[in-house]
Motif scaffolding. Structure first.
Motif, short mmCIF file in Angstrom:
data_model
loop_
_atom_site.label_atom_id
_atom_site.label_comp_id
_atom_site.label_asym_id
_atom_site.label_seq_id
_atom_site.Cartn_x
_atom_site.Cartn_y
_atom_site.Cartn_z
N LEU A 190 0.41 2.65 13.21
CA LEU A 190 -0.82 2.54 12.41
C LEU A 190 -2.01 2.45 13.36
O LEU A 190 -2.26 1.41 13.96
CB LEU A 190 -0.75 1.30 11.51
CG LEU A 190 -1.97 0.98 10.66
CD1 LEU A 190 -2.24 2.12 9.67
CD2 LEU A 190 -1.77 -0.33 9.91
N PRO A 191 -2.78 3.54 13.53
CA PRO A 191 -3.91 3.51 14.45
C PRO A 191 -5.11 2.78 13.85
O PRO A 191 -5.21 2.59 12.64
CB PRO A 191 -4.21 4.99 14.67
CG PRO A 191 -3.76 5.65 13.40
CD PRO A 191 -2.58 4.86 12.91
N GLY A 192 -6.02 2.39 14.72
CA GLY A 192 -7.24 1.71 14.28
C GLY A 192 -8.44 2.28 15.01
O GLY A 192 -8.30 3.23 15.80
N PRO A 193 -9.62 1.79 14.80
CA PRO A 193 -9.91 0.74 13.81
C PRO A 193 -10.04 1.33 12.42
O PRO A 193 -10.49 2.44 12.25
CB PRO A 193 -11.24 0.17 14.31
CG PRO A 193 -11.91 1.33 14.97
CD PRO A 193 -10.82 2.15 15.60
N ARG A 194 -9.71 0.53 11.43
CA ARG A 194 -9.81 0.95 10.04
C ARG A 194 -9.61 -0.26 9.13
O ARG A 194 -9.16 -1.31 9.56
CB ARG A 194 -8.79 2.04 9.70
CG ARG A 194 -7.34 1.54 9.72
CD ARG A 194 -6.34 2.64 9.35
NE ARG A 194 -6.28 3.69 10.34
CZ ARG A 194 -6.56 4.97 10.09
NH1 ARG A 194 -6.94 5.33 8.87
NH2 ARG A 194 -6.45 5.88 11.03
N THR A 195 -9.95 -0.07 7.86
CA THR A 195 -9.68 -1.06 6.82
C THR A 195 -8.61 -0.50 5.90
O THR A 195 -8.69 0.67 5.49
CB THR A 195 -10.95 -1.38 6.00
OG1 THR A 195 -11.93 -1.94 6.87
CG2 THR A 195 -10.64 -2.38 4.89
N CYS A 196 -7.62 -1.34 5.60
CA CYS A 196 -6.50 -0.89 4.76
C CYS A 196 -6.37 -1.77 3.52
O CYS A 196 -6.90 -2.89 3.47
CB CYS A 196 -5.19 -0.91 5.55
SG CYS A 196 -5.14 0.25 6.94
N ARG A 197 -5.62 -1.23 2.57
CA ARG A 197 -5.29 -2.02 1.37
C ARG A 197 -3.91 -1.63 0.88
O ARG A 197 -3.41 -0.53 1.18
CB ARG A 197 -6.34 -1.82 0.28
CG ARG A 197 -6.31 -0.44 -0.39
CD ARG A 197 -7.43 -0.34 -1.41
NE ARG A 197 -7.33 0.89 -2.21
CZ ARG A 197 -8.23 1.26 -3.13
NH1 ARG A 197 -9.30 0.50 -3.36
NH2 ARG A 197 -8.07 2.37 -3.83
N LEU A 198 -3.31 -2.55 0.14
CA LEU A 198 -1.98 -2.33 -0.44
C LEU A 198 -2.14 -2.16 -1.95
O LEU A 198 -2.68 -3.04 -2.63
CB LEU A 198 -1.06 -3.50 -0.12
CG LEU A 198 0.41 -3.33 -0.49
CD1 LEU A 198 1.03 -2.22 0.36
CD2 LEU A 198 1.17 -4.64 -0.27
N LEU A 199 -1.69 -1.02 -2.45
CA LEU A 199 -1.88 -0.66 -3.86
C LEU A 199 -0.54 -0.58 -4.57
O LEU A 199 0.40 0.06 -4.09
CB LEU A 199 -2.60 0.69 -3.97
CG LEU A 199 -2.94 1.15 -5.39
CD1 LEU A 199 -4.12 0.36 -5.92
CD2 LEU A 199 -3.26 2.65 -5.40
N VAL A 200 -0.44 -1.26 -5.73
CA VAL A 200 0.74 -1.19 -6.59
C VAL A 200 0.42 -0.26 -7.75
O VAL A 200 -0.60 -0.44 -8.44
CB VAL A 200 1.14 -2.59 -7.10
CG1 VAL A 200 2.24 -2.48 -8.15
CG2 VAL A 200 1.59 -3.47 -5.95
N VAL A 201 1.27 0.74 -7.97
CA VAL A 201 1.11 1.67 -9.09
C VAL A 201 2.23 1.40 -10.09
O VAL A 201 3.42 1.52 -9.75
CB VAL A 201 1.16 3.14 -8.61
CG1 VAL A 201 0.98 4.08 -9.79
CG2 VAL A 201 0.10 3.38 -7.55
N ARG A 202 1.87 1.03 -11.31
CA ARG A 202 2.86 0.75 -12.34
C ARG A 202 3.30 2.05 -13.02
O ARG A 202 2.66 3.10 -12.90
CB ARG A 202 2.29 -0.20 -13.38
CG ARG A 202 1.91 -1.57 -12.83
CD ARG A 202 1.42 -2.47 -13.96
NE ARG A 202 1.09 -3.82 -13.50
CZ ARG A 202 -0.11 -4.19 -13.04
NH1 ARG A 202 -1.10 -3.28 -12.99
NH2 ARG A 202 -0.32 -5.42 -12.66
N LYS A 203 4.41 1.94 -13.75
CA LYS A 203 4.95 3.11 -14.44
C LYS A 203 4.05 3.57 -15.58
O LYS A 203 4.16 4.71 -16.04
CB LYS A 203 6.36 2.80 -14.96
CG LYS A 203 7.37 2.61 -13.83
CD LYS A 203 8.75 2.28 -14.36
CE LYS A 203 9.75 2.13 -13.21
NZ LYS A 203 11.12 1.79 -13.67
N ASN A 204 3.17 2.69 -16.04
CA ASN A 204 2.22 3.10 -17.08
C ASN A 204 0.93 3.66 -16.48
O ASN A 204 -0.09 3.79 -17.17
CB ASN A 204 1.89 1.93 -18.02
CG ASN A 204 1.24 0.77 -17.28
OD1 ASN A 204 0.95 0.84 -16.08
ND2 ASN A 204 1.02 -0.33 -18.00
N SER A 205 0.95 3.95 -15.16
CA SER A 205 -0.15 4.58 -14.42
C SER A 205 -1.30 3.64 -14.09
O SER A 205 -2.30 4.08 -13.51
CB SER A 205 -0.69 5.82 -15.17
OG SER A 205 0.34 6.80 -15.31
#
Length: 260
Positions: A185-200
């Motif tokens: 994972l190269p930088g510098p950067r800002t990241c986020r963790l996204l959860v996608v549900r089955k209902n979109s």
């Protein structure tokens, strides 16, 4: 007036003259500069004597026949007030000693049964860097020795970005716990963790910054280990994606775990 007018200055200042004598003295005061000057000097004395009792006031009234009596009375008042202050100081000191003794007795009486002082529990920092050295199995990602992470394991590497991840998803009463390891994972950067549900529907469950040396790179061989949680049940999650967010807030995928 039954007494010599010039002898009533102190009595007038102290307010012990009756109404008739006070009125007659005021008439005399209007034409006598000597009594007016003496009355002015009596003002501080009246303030000093404001707290004495009735017997002392009666004694002061007699100063019209014995001018020296006023001086003796003032000396007695000052001495009495000094004694009062000393008694107050001693009483305060005694109270402090008694309170300290009772506190010590109470502590000894309670002993080991005394409830402990609440201590704030440490809050784990997220994310944390994990050493690249891992378990005995060389095919497993490094998690820092023998440490076990709860949940079902899912591995993914993005062909376009080269970012590699291992995710563990565990079913919880509150929803789902997600543990993530990232490398390449190269930088510098800002990241986020996204959860996608089955209902979109989607939910951002974590954000973090990547330093210039990145994680799991030639400049920084330590991989990144972080954790998050979501209210979505494990069975309702379609995929979990790590995204990069630019300065304008536009997100682009870095790596995705979709085999859930």
């Amino acid at each position: 007036m039954s007494r010599a007018d010039h002898m009533d200055v102190a009595a007038y200042a102290l307010g012990v003259l009756d109404a008739q004598d006070a009125e007659r003295f005021e008439e005399h005061l209007a034409t006598c500069w000597a009594c007016a000057a003496e009355l002015e000097t009596m003002v501080p004395v009246v303030g000093m004597l404001a707290g004495i009792d009735g017997e002392a006031m009666a004694a002061l009234e007699q100063t019209h026949t014995d001018p020296a009596l006023l001086d003796r009375t003032l000396v007695a008042v000052r001495r009495d007030r000094r004694r009062t202050r000393v008694r107050q100081l001693l009483a305060t000191a005694a109270a402090v000693v008694v309170f300290g003794g009772l506190s010590g007795v109470a502590a000894g009486f309670l002993g080991d049964d005394a409830p402990p002082t609440p201590q704030a529990a440490p809050t784990p920092s997220v994310p944390t860097a994990a050493p690249s050295s891992g378990p005995a199995d060389p095919n497993q990602p490094g998690l820092g020795g023998d440490k076990e992470i709860e949940g079902d394991q899912h591995n993914a590497t993005d062909a376009g970005t080269g970012v590699k991840t291992t995710m563990w998803l565990a079913k919880k009463e509150y929803g789902t716990q997600i543990s993530v390891q990232l490398s390449r994972l190269p930088g510098p950067r800002t990241c986020r963790l996204l959860v996608v549900r089955k209902n979109s529907t989607t939910e951002v469950v974590g954000t973090w910054s990547v330093p210039g040396s990145g994680y799991g790179t030639n400049q920084n061989q330590l991989s990144l280990l972080l954790s998050a949680s979501t209210s979505a049940p494990l069975g309702d999650i379609q995929k979990v994606q790590v995204q990069s967010v630019d300065v304008n807030g536009v997100a682009s995928p870095l790596v995705t775990v979709a085999d859930l």
